[in-house]
Scaffold this motif. Structure first.
Motif, PDB file in Angstrom:
ATOM      1  N   ALA A   1       0.831  -1.209   0.000  1.00 13.19           N
ATOM      2  CA  ALA A   1       0.000   0.000   0.000  1.00 13.19           C
ATOM      3  C   ALA A   1       0.864   1.257   0.000  1.00 13.19           C
ATOM      4  CB  ALA A   1      -0.940  -0.008   1.212  1.00 13.19           C
ATOM      5  N   ALA A   2       2.008   1.206   0.702  1.00  9.03           N
ATOM      6  CA  ALA A   2       2.909   2.368   0.725  1.00  9.03           C
ATOM      7  C   ALA A   2       3.518   2.613  -0.643  1.00  9.03           C
ATOM      8  CB  ALA A   2       4.005   2.147   1.770  1.00  9.03           C
ATOM      9  N   ARG A   3       3.941   1.546  -1.322  1.00  6.18           N
ATOM     10  CA  ARG A   3       4.511   1.714  -2.655  1.00  6.18           C
ATOM     11  C   ARG A   3       3.480   2.281  -3.627  1.00  6.18           C
ATOM     12  NH1 ARG A   3       6.849  -3.113  -0.839  1.00  6.18           N
ATOM     13  NH2 ARG A   3       5.348  -4.442  -1.913  1.00  6.18           N
ATOM     14  N   HIS A   4       2.236   1.831  -3.500  1.00  8.03           N
ATOM     15  CA  HIS A   4       1.171   2.358  -4.354  1.00  8.03           C
ATOM     16  C   HIS A   4       0.858   3.813  -3.996  1.00  8.03           C
ATOM     17  CE1 HIS A   4      -2.429   2.348  -6.843  1.00  8.03           C
ATOM     18  NE2 HIS A   4      -3.113   2.814  -5.807  1.00  8.03           N
TER      19      HIS A   4
ATOM     20  N   HIS B   1       3.447   6.105  -5.305  1.00  4.51           N
ATOM     21  CA  HIS B   1       3.632   5.953  -6.753  1.00  4.51           C
ATOM     22  C   HIS B   1       4.994   5.357  -7.099  1.00  4.51           C
ATOM     23  CE1 HIS B   1       0.015   8.329  -7.035  1.00  4.51           C
ATOM     24  NE2 HIS B   1       0.587   9.342  -6.409  1.00  4.51           N
ATOM     25  N   ILE B   2       5.453   4.392  -6.316  1.00 10.69           N
ATOM     26  CA  ILE B   2       6.694   3.681  -6.601  1.00 10.69           C
ATOM     27  C   ILE B   2       6.353   2.193  -6.599  1.00 10.69           C
ATOM     28  CG2 ILE B   2       9.098   3.289  -5.917  1.00 10.69           C
ATOM     29  CD1 ILE B   2       9.061   5.912  -4.462  1.00 10.69           C
TER      30      ILE B   2
ATOM     31  N   LEU C   1      10.734   0.517  -1.451  1.00  8.18           N
ATOM     32  CA  LEU C   1      11.039   1.799  -0.818  1.00  8.18           C
ATOM     33  C   LEU C   1      12.223   1.701   0.123  1.00  8.18           C
ATOM     34  CD1 LEU C   1       7.440   3.043   0.083  1.00  8.18           C
ATOM     35  CD2 LEU C   1       8.687   3.272  -2.062  1.00  8.18           C
ATOM     36  N   GLU C   2      12.579   0.481   0.541  1.00 11.96           N
ATOM     37  CA  GLU C   2      13.646   0.299   1.509  1.00 11.96           C
ATOM     38  C   GLU C   2      14.953   0.895   0.977  1.00 11.96           C
ATOM     39  OE1 GLU C   2      11.362  -1.771   0.869  1.00 11.96           O
ATOM     40  OE2 GLU C   2      10.480  -2.364   2.780  1.00 11.96           O
TER      41      GLU C   2
ATOM     42  N   ASN D   1       7.491  11.982  -4.201  1.00  8.75           N
ATOM     43  CA  ASN D   1       6.426  11.354  -4.982  1.00  8.75           C
ATOM     44  C   ASN D   1       5.101  11.295  -4.225  1.00  8.75           C
ATOM     45  OD1 ASN D   1       8.158  10.618  -7.232  1.00  8.75           O
ATOM     46  ND2 ASN D   1       9.054   9.105  -5.874  1.00  8.75           N
ATOM     47  N   ALA D   2       5.051  11.930  -3.056  1.00  5.66           N
ATOM     48  CA  ALA D   2       3.838  11.865  -2.238  1.00  5.66           C
ATOM     49  C   ALA D   2       2.748  12.757  -2.819  1.00  5.66           C
ATOM     50  CB  ALA D   2       4.152  12.286  -0.804  1.00  5.66           C
TER      51      ALA D   2
END
Length: 430
Positions: free
Chosen positions: A140-143, A146-147, A152-153, A163-164
């Motif tokens: 959900a964080a990657r979506h 938008h990555i 993300l690590e 990208n937020a």
């Protein structure tokens, strides 16, 4: 120096002390005495080494096993099983290793389950270390950021926030817990909640960010309140309309012999308003008591052909997309949207109906070239009772939203760049 060498030296010293009296008592030359003493010492040295060999191997195995414990490895067991103190220690070691191995396996399985839950959680989870680097994130964080192609690590928090969505950076940097709003590229306003927490992990300070979308939850609560209000109003109106209608019929029967046009107009007006109120109550009752969808296979080309019999619109028949939905409710939703498009002031040739599949969702859009909506109207258009039409009930779009959300989808309104409105309905594609 190992334990075997130390024990051999002790045995050697004891042998020397035991041989000293014999050295003086033997009646032979000094050279013979020295040769005899050397032979005794060598024999004692070899015998003690042989006797202590197994003990020393057990001690070496115990040392290796303890070193494995330090490395978190619990698979090695000791084969030393003599009936002595070292054998007792070896058995205790093996029991401890088996218990630690079982606990490690249980913890590993629990970590796998926890990771599975976190990765599939709809909440956005991001863990930041004391160097402002991302050390954990879920899908959900990657979506959300938008990555989707990379993890993300390893990214810095500043790189992540580039990208937020608009409105997120300030809230996360300030670590302000609570509700906040964000805007997407399609001008949709969404309400989110941020929760944060600090804790030590591997002797390092970490910051956890949990973002949860509250738009649908707040909408459900809002709709639930409106439904309760509607049920109360409908109940009170029905309680009054019944006796009034009965009295109206009685009045008509009593005045049948009286030929008075004014009295007839009064009765007709009362009957007309009663019928209007009944229709009003039935319409809102339908919204307040919307049944659960009964899903079946939808062939959208067939549904579009049925809709075209009632409303004129443009539709590309090349894509006959199929998905599961309640046919009656979906038809009612599209009828409401097409009706609004024709009443928007748009030319009927500019009303379009489109459908496409995107990210396991079915996206249906109704587009027009009418006047569009102001920002204040856009923010309230889906609320029950809200209408900009003089004769509107404020039910059409609210019912559309209720139908979409009953299908676990959502509806969004957006002004088009060249004028007009786009109403987008997103439904699950499976």
């Amino acid at each position: 120096m190992n334990l075997q060498l130390k024990l051999q030296k002790v045995v050697l010293c004891c042998t020397l002390f035991a041989c000293i009296p014999t050295f003086y008592l033997l009646d032979t030359s000094v050279s013979n005495k020295l040769l005899l003493l050397a032979a005794i010492v060598f024999a004692c040295w070899q015998l003690s080494g042989y006797a202590l060999k197994r003990f020393n191997l057990g001690m070496a195995g115990l040392e290796t096993g303890l070193l494995n414990f330090l490395d978190g490895e619990y698979a090695s067991l000791l084969s030393y099983d003599d009936n002595d103190e070292l054998g007792h220690l070896s058995r205790l070691y093996n029991q401890t290793a088996e218990k630690l191995r079982a606990e490690k396996h249980w913890i590993y399985q629990r970590e796998l389950m926890l990771d599975k839950v976190l990765q599939n959680s709809p909440e956005v989870l991001v863990l930041i270390n004391d160097r402002n680097q991302v050390v954990f994130s879920n899908w959900a964080a990657r979506h959300f950021f938008h990555i989707n192609s990379t993890k993300l690590e390893g990214l810095l928090l500043s790189e992540l926030l580039e990208n937020a969505p608009q409105g997120v950076s300030n809230v996360i940097e300030a670590a302000q817990e609570g509700l906040f709003s964000i805007s997407h590229d399609n001008d949709e306003q969404q309400t989110w909640h941020l929760a944060t927490g600090q804790f030590l992990l591997n002797n390092q300070q970490h910051q956890l960010y949990i973002l949860k979308q509250m738009t649908r939850e707040l909408s459900r609560q809002e709709v639930a309140v409106w439904k309760k209000v509607i049920r109360i109003i409908s109940h009170e109106l029905n309680n009054s309309l019944g006796p009034i209608s009965s009295m109206l019929n009685s009045g008509k029967l009593l005045t049948e012999q009286v030929q008075d046009n004014r009295l007839n107009r009064v009765f007709n007006t009362i009957e007309e308003r009663i019928q209007h109120l009944v229709t009003f109550v039935q319409g809102y009752g339908k919204f307040a008591k919307l049944p659960s969808p009964k899903l079946s296979k939808i062939h959208f080309n067939e549904l579009a052909a049925q809709l075209a019999e009632q409303w004129a619109f443009n539709y590309d028949k090349q894509q006959d997309i199929q998905f599961n939905a309640d046919p009656i409710q979906l038809e009612q939703l599209l009828i409401n949207l097409l009706k609004n498009a024709h009443e928007s002031g748009s030319d009927k040739d500019e009303v379009n109906l489109t459908i496409r599949a995107f990210n396991n969702n079915i996206i249906i859009e109704v587009l027009d070239r009418g006047k569009g909506m102001s920002d204040s109207v856009l923010s309230q258009a889906l609320i029950p009772f809200y209408s900009t039409k003089n004769s509107g009930s404020g039910l059409g779009l609210a019912l559309c939203r209720e139908i979409a959300e009953a299908h676990h989808g959502h509806i969004a309104l957006q002004n088009r760049k060249d004028g007009g409105l786009c109403v987008r309905v997103s439904l699950p594609g499976v």
